[in-house]
Design a protein around this motif. Sequence first.
Motif, PDB file in Angstrom:
ATOM      1  N   VAL A   1       0.888  -1.252   0.214  1.00 61.37           N
ATOM      2  CA  VAL A   1       0.059   0.262  -0.128  1.00 61.37           C
ATOM      3  C   VAL A   1       0.865   1.087  -0.049  1.00 61.37           C
ATOM      4  O   VAL A   1       1.757   1.379   0.985  1.00 61.37           O
ATOM      5  N   PRO A   2       0.704   1.967  -1.017  1.00 60.09           N
ATOM      6  CA  PRO A   2       1.854   3.086  -0.914  1.00 60.09           C
ATOM      7  C   PRO A   2       1.367   4.291  -0.310  1.00 60.09           C
ATOM      8  O   PRO A   2       0.196   5.038  -0.273  1.00 60.09           O
ATOM      9  N   VAL A   3       2.306   4.749   0.749  1.00 57.33           N
ATOM     10  CA  VAL A   3       2.057   5.876   1.631  1.00 57.33           C
ATOM     11  C   VAL A   3       3.373   6.713   1.667  1.00 57.33           C
ATOM     12  O   VAL A   3       3.971   6.661   2.830  1.00 57.33           O
ATOM     13  N   PRO A   4       3.938   6.830   0.598  1.00 57.37           N
ATOM     14  CA  PRO A   4       5.318   7.503   0.667  1.00 57.37           C
ATOM     15  C   PRO A   4       5.452   8.564   1.614  1.00 57.37           C
ATOM     16  O   PRO A   4       4.428   9.825   1.519  1.00 57.37           O
ATOM     17  N   GLY A   5       6.382   8.788   2.371  1.00 56.71           N
ATOM     18  CA  GLY A   5       6.803   9.765   3.169  1.00 56.71           C
ATOM     19  C   GLY A   5       6.190   9.634   4.585  1.00 56.71           C
ATOM     20  O   GLY A   5       6.417  10.355   5.518  1.00 56.71           O
ATOM     21  N   LEU A   6       5.157   8.572   4.859  1.00 59.49           N
ATOM     22  CA  LEU A   6       4.225   8.584   6.035  1.00 59.49           C
ATOM     23  C   LEU A   6       5.324   8.372   7.298  1.00 59.49           C
ATOM     24  O   LEU A   6       4.973   8.748   8.261  1.00 59.49           O
ATOM     25  N   ALA A   7       5.735   7.096   7.192  1.00 64.70           N
ATOM     26  CA  ALA A   7       6.561   6.525   8.068  1.00 64.70           C
ATOM     27  C   ALA A   7       7.715   7.598   8.424  1.00 64.70           C
ATOM     28  O   ALA A   7       8.201   7.644   9.568  1.00 64.70           O
TER      29      ALA A   7
ATOM     30  N   PRO B   1       4.129  -2.116   7.909  1.00 62.14           N
ATOM     31  CA  PRO B   1       5.278  -2.270   8.504  1.00 62.14           C
ATOM     32  C   PRO B   1       6.096  -0.905   8.709  1.00 62.14           C
ATOM     33  O   PRO B   1       6.934  -1.172   9.701  1.00 62.14           O
ATOM     34  N   GLY B   2       5.683   0.232   7.871  1.00 61.06           N
ATOM     35  CA  GLY B   2       6.420   1.321   7.990  1.00 61.06           C
ATOM     36  C   GLY B   2       6.133   2.132   9.349  1.00 61.06           C
ATOM     37  O   GLY B   2       6.939   2.702   9.728  1.00 61.06           O
ATOM     38  N   THR B   3       4.818   2.068   9.769  1.00 62.78           N
ATOM     39  CA  THR B   3       4.444   2.838  10.651  1.00 62.78           C
ATOM     40  C   THR B   3       3.975   2.148  11.906  1.00 62.78           C
ATOM     41  O   THR B   3       3.828   2.655  13.045  1.00 62.78           O
ATOM     42  N   GLY B   4       3.455   0.814  11.791  1.00 65.30           N
ATOM     43  CA  GLY B   4       2.976   0.142  12.913  1.00 65.30           C
ATOM     44  C   GLY B   4       3.980  -0.181  14.010  1.00 65.30           C
ATOM     45  O   GLY B   4       3.583   0.032  15.087  1.00 65.30           O
ATOM     46  N   ALA B   5       5.215  -0.320  13.482  1.00 67.04           N
ATOM     47  CA  ALA B   5       6.141  -0.202  14.932  1.00 67.04           C
ATOM     48  C   ALA B   5       6.331   1.042  15.713  1.00 67.04           C
ATOM     49  O   ALA B   5       6.851   0.728  16.916  1.00 67.04           O
ATOM     50  N   GLN B   6       5.943   2.047  15.241  1.00 62.83           N
ATOM     51  CA  GLN B   6       5.938   3.287  15.931  1.00 62.83           C
ATOM     52  C   GLN B   6       4.793   3.671  16.779  1.00 62.83           C
ATOM     53  O   GLN B   6       4.891   4.571  17.442  1.00 62.83           O
ATOM     54  N   ILE B   7       3.803   2.869  16.817  1.00 62.65           N
ATOM     55  CA  ILE B   7       2.626   3.213  17.337  1.00 62.65           C
ATOM     56  C   ILE B   7       2.743   2.690  18.901  1.00 62.65           C
ATOM     57  O   ILE B   7       3.117   1.270  19.202  1.00 62.65           O
TER      58      ILE B   7
END
Length: 212
Positions: free
Chosen positions: A63-69, A112-118
């Motif tokens: 799923v493309p969310v460029p820059g979010l993480a 994977p990009g943002t989940g570990a930061q929650i």
Amino acid sequence: MSAPFVLAVAGPPGSGKTTLSRALAERLGGAPVLSYDAYEEITGWPPERVAEWLRRGAALDEVPVPGLAEDLARLRRGEPVPDRERGGILRPSRRGGRPVIVLDTLLGRAHPGTGAQIDHLVWLDLPLDVALARKLRSFTGEARQDPAAAPALLGALDAYLGRYDSLLHPTYALQRARIRPGADRILAAGTLAEYLAAILSDLPDALTPRTA
């Protein structure tokens, strides 16, 4: 000072994630809100590409969310980032206590990009038919506010409903199956005040002071 606490709100489209995220940010001392919708690109995919993605198993790392993480990580380091949703700059709140970042997301900890930061994930557990009704009202509400835009909104609504059975409903069901199990708090349908009370009661006392 401790690293900012990331409070994420997830749920199906139409569940009220954005409204709740904004209300939480206000109650938590003007915390910044980072919105998935300001980064996502999957809604720009043609229907056949979405169908192929679903057929292959719908890997969320595609799923493309460029820059979010990257922007979330920068905020956690205390660095400012552009507010891609409203314009201006986002900064972690520093009004005493531990700062907070509110993440308005469809993907929760499964991305994977943002989940570990929650640090804490809330899932709004609305039935899909209720979420759909709310989504449809967003179309009609815009048309009522700007009658000149009604023809374009009618076309968008027709396209949305035309792919709901084959693409959107399966995607939302998959979202629920993958994101809901990772939530720290699951909230059934309720009022905004009930949501706020439930979520704020879960959070550590060291967070940014809550306003009345």
